[in-house]
Design a protein around this motif. Structure first.
Motif, PDB file in Angstrom:
ATOM      1  N   ARG A 131       0.834  -1.195   0.000  1.00 62.23           N
ATOM      2  CA  ARG A 131       0.000   0.000   0.000  1.00 62.23           C
ATOM      3  C   ARG A 131       0.876   1.254   0.000  1.00 62.23           C
ATOM      4  O   ARG A 131       1.980   1.264   0.545  1.00 62.23           O
ATOM      5  CB  ARG A 131      -0.927   0.013   1.234  1.00 62.23           C
ATOM      6  CG  ARG A 131      -1.908  -1.173   1.274  1.00 62.23           C
ATOM      7  CD  ARG A 131      -2.896  -1.109   0.138  1.00 62.23           C
ATOM      8  NE  ARG A 131      -3.869  -2.192   0.159  1.00 62.23           N
ATOM      9  CZ  ARG A 131      -3.850  -3.257  -0.648  1.00 62.23           C
ATOM     10  NH1 ARG A 131      -2.854  -3.404  -1.528  1.00 62.23           N
ATOM     11  NH2 ARG A 131      -4.783  -4.175  -0.583  1.00 62.23           N
ATOM     12  N   GLU A 132       0.374   2.308  -0.589  1.00 62.87           N
ATOM     13  CA  GLU A 132       1.163   3.538  -0.762  1.00 62.87           C
ATOM     14  C   GLU A 132       1.683   4.087   0.559  1.00 62.87           C
ATOM     15  O   GLU A 132       2.774   4.649   0.628  1.00 62.87           O
ATOM     16  CB  GLU A 132       0.311   4.614  -1.449  1.00 62.87           C
ATOM     17  CG  GLU A 132      -0.056   4.302  -2.889  1.00 62.87           C
ATOM     18  CD  GLU A 132       1.120   4.385  -3.831  1.00 62.87           C
ATOM     19  OE1 GLU A 132       1.946   5.306  -3.697  1.00 62.87           O
ATOM     20  OE2 GLU A 132       1.217   3.526  -4.732  1.00 62.87           O
ATOM     21  N   ASN A 133       0.909   3.953   1.631  1.00 62.53           N
ATOM     22  CA  ASN A 133       1.303   4.530   2.923  1.00 62.53           C
ATOM     23  C   ASN A 133       2.104   3.564   3.789  1.00 62.53           C
ATOM     24  O   ASN A 133       2.347   3.839   4.961  1.00 62.53           O
ATOM     25  CB  ASN A 133       0.063   5.002   3.690  1.00 62.53           C
ATOM     26  CG  ASN A 133      -0.941   3.875   3.937  1.00 62.53           C
ATOM     27  OD1 ASN A 133      -0.649   2.699   3.688  1.00 62.53           O
ATOM     28  ND2 ASN A 133      -2.120   4.236   4.420  1.00 62.53           N
ATOM     29  N   GLY A 139       5.107   4.297  -1.418  1.00 64.39           N
ATOM     30  CA  GLY A 139       5.234   5.139  -2.597  1.00 64.39           C
ATOM     31  C   GLY A 139       5.901   4.450  -3.768  1.00 64.39           C
ATOM     32  O   GLY A 139       5.517   3.359  -4.182  1.00 64.39           O
ATOM     33  N   ASN A 140       6.938   5.089  -4.300  1.00 69.10           N
ATOM     34  CA  ASN A 140       7.594   4.558  -5.489  1.00 69.10           C
ATOM     35  C   ASN A 140       8.547   3.406  -5.217  1.00 69.10           C
ATOM     36  O   ASN A 140       9.283   2.992  -6.115  1.00 69.10           O
ATOM     37  CB  ASN A 140       8.331   5.684  -6.238  1.00 69.10           C
ATOM     38  CG  ASN A 140       7.452   6.291  -7.305  1.00 69.10           C
ATOM     39  OD1 ASN A 140       6.241   6.085  -7.324  1.00 69.10           O
ATOM     40  ND2 ASN A 140       8.045   7.046  -8.201  1.00 69.10           N
ATOM     41  N   LYS A 186       1.477  -1.306  -8.257  1.00 68.86           N
ATOM     42  CA  LYS A 186       0.413  -0.387  -7.845  1.00 68.86           C
ATOM     43  C   LYS A 186      -0.895  -0.734  -8.545  1.00 68.86           C
ATOM     44  O   LYS A 186      -1.973  -0.734  -7.935  1.00 68.86           O
ATOM     45  CB  LYS A 186       0.798   1.059  -8.187  1.00 68.86           C
ATOM     46  CG  LYS A 186       1.991   1.622  -7.434  1.00 68.86           C
ATOM     47  CD  LYS A 186       2.346   3.003  -8.007  1.00 68.86           C
ATOM     48  CE  LYS A 186       3.669   3.528  -7.471  1.00 68.86           C
ATOM     49  NZ  LYS A 186       3.561   3.984  -6.087  1.00 68.86           N
ATOM     50  N   HIS A 202      -2.448   4.803  -5.060  1.00 65.21           N
ATOM     51  CA  HIS A 202      -2.068   6.021  -5.779  1.00 65.21           C
ATOM     52  C   HIS A 202      -3.329   6.669  -6.343  1.00 65.21           C
ATOM     53  O   HIS A 202      -4.071   6.050  -7.113  1.00 65.21           O
ATOM     54  CB  HIS A 202      -1.105   5.669  -6.916  1.00 65.21           C
ATOM     55  CG  HIS A 202      -0.534   6.856  -7.604  1.00 65.21           C
ATOM     56  ND1 HIS A 202      -1.256   7.616  -8.502  1.00 65.21           N
ATOM     57  CD2 HIS A 202       0.694   7.437  -7.516  1.00 65.21           C
ATOM     58  CE1 HIS A 202      -0.494   8.592  -8.946  1.00 65.21           C
ATOM     59  NE2 HIS A 202       0.687   8.508  -8.362  1.00 65.21           N
TER      60      HIS A 202
END
Length: 448
Positions: free
Chosen positions: A296-298, A308-309, A316, A355
């Motif tokens: 997950r992004e967080n 994130g990346n 993603k 995202h």
């Protein structure tokens, strides 16, 4: 690189300015991609119809465009490293996973996201190919049905084979997926429709064909080349392959798992990595989807808590599609959600778990009311969505099957909502809500 954004009233826009954010979600406008260079009268007129102001990226605007200096606090200067893609949010942060979010949704008015443009994903092939529908759904269905049947047979073989040893013919998979990609390129709705209608009776491992189809369609929408669509299909087909080694009790979606069972369930990622890591010529980008589809992004995901990346673009995308399908099927004691409701949930999680730019593009891709789903019109009639109108995600083509009293029509009829057909009262037909599968006893398969 410094990114400087300035708030500009639409009346002050000039050609050559790079519009990076709107005063509303991109999904509420006809624009398919987030962030574009203002070059045409049509773009400008559309902005004037939908927006009062936008945000302009000074650094990406042409030198000839005189971007006015902002007089309020809306100007933002963000320092972005080459490998980071921070997701900026409004004052209310969504930090929980989607399971707990279902029981505690923030009020819509309390939440405001600053949508992260796709350009921050640092993927060189995004938007490099422009696809257009060259066949109607009706024309593409025969080929889509043939390709699906062939892939079903292959998946059945692999499922039996991989239980004995982690090996299968990657080239056969590649060829089968490549045929699917050609169909997706001509018109993705045929494969999406057929494979969604098959979900009701499909065995768990065959449901991966629908997941793969969603990912290939998603990649097409993002303008990725066909070779990338093949990788997305291969990754989608196998990112849950580790579940074949799990005990049936932890795969029961109708109940909550104990902490011990949840730990076993999460091990399917590592098992999948191990199984596919030993398969010769299996694409590394597809293997990354196996590893990352629960990240997950967080950083709240598993197994590695990537942020994130650190998560690849395909990872993603896989996470979004996997969550969407889990919501629709029901997960750990939660009832299945109608696709429309599942997309709303994804939208609420954009900016924390997923995202936000990709979530919006996924919704654009499959439509607010995806193909194969039931909807109710303002007349009370019930219809089945069977084709999307690109750029008009709320106005699909539908087959009307029930009258206002929920009685089946002897002869169902087609409405193309994008063309503005009107009711007997002279009002344009519109969808008022999505319905759960099987409502009013409808089996959509009998119509297709």
């Amino acid at each position: 690189m410094d990114v400087i954004k300035r708030k500009v009233a639409v009346e002050e826009l000039q050609y050559g300015m790079f519009v990076c954010e709107l005063d509303r979600p991109w999904l509420e406008t006809p624009f398919l991609f987030q962030g574009f260079l203002l070059e045409t009268d049509e773009q400008l007129e559309t902005l004037k119809r939908y927006c009062k102001y936008v945000y302009v990226d000074v650094m990406r605007s042409n030198a000839s465009a005189a971007v006015p200096r902002c007089q309020d606090s809306a100007e933002l200067s963000l320092s972005l490293g080459p490998d980071t893609a921070p997701l900026t949010r409004g004052p209310v942060e969504l930090s929980r996973t989607w399971v707990s979010e279902r029981n505690s949704r923030p009020h819509r008015a309390e939440r405001r996201f600053v949508y992260s443009p796709l350009t921050r994903l640092n993927h060189p092939r995004l938007g490099t190919v422009t696809y257009s529908d060259v066949a109607t759904v009706e024309e593409e269905v025969p080929a889509a049905r043939e390709h699906t049947a062939g892939l079903e047979r292959l998946v059945d073989e692999i499922h039996v084979q991989i239980l004995a040893e982690p090996a299968f013919d990657v080239q056969r998979v590649h060829s089968a997926i490549s045929e699917m990609v050609e169909s997706i390129a001509r018109n993705p709705d045929a494969l999406l429709l057929l494979n969604r209608l098959k979900l009701k009776d499909a065995k768990a491992f065959r449901q991966s064909i629908y997941v793969a189809t969603l990912l290939m369609a998603f990649g097409r929408h993002l303008g990725l080349p066909k070779e990338d669509l093949v990788v997305l299909g291969e990754g989608g087909l196998f990112f849950d392959i580790g579940k074949v080694k799990l005990p049936p009790r932890v795969l029961d979606t109708q109940r909550l798992l104990t902490p011990e069972e949840l730990k076993v369930f999460k091990s399917h990622v590592a098992i999948g990595e191990q199984l596919l890591g030993g398969v010769r010529d299996f694409p590394s980008a597809a293997l990354a989807m196996v590893s990352q589809h629960h990240e997950r992004e967080n950083g709240s995901g598993y197994p590695r808590g990537l942020v994130g990346n650190q998560i690849s673009l395909f990872g993603k995308m896989a996470a979004i599609v996997d969550c969407y399908q889990s919501l629709c099927q029901g997960y750990m004691g939660s009832a299945p959600m109608a696709p429309h409701s599942a997309l709303q949930m994804l939208h609420e999680l954009a900016g924390s778990a997923f995202h936000p730019g990709l979530v919006e593009q996924f919704i654009h891709c499959i439509g607010v009311y995806p193909v194969g789903t039931l909807v109710e019109l303002q007349t009370g009639e019930v219809a089945i969505v069977f084709a999307q109108q690109r750029g008009k995600s709320r106005q699909p083509r539908v087959l009307v099957v029930l009258d206002p009293h929920k009685v089946p029509y002897a002869k169902p009829f087609v409405l193309d909502l994008a063309e503005g057909p009107t009711t007997a009262a002279g009002e344009p037909y519109r969808i008022v809500k999505g319905l759960e599968d099987g409502m009013y006893g409808i089996d959509a398969r009998q119509y297709f």
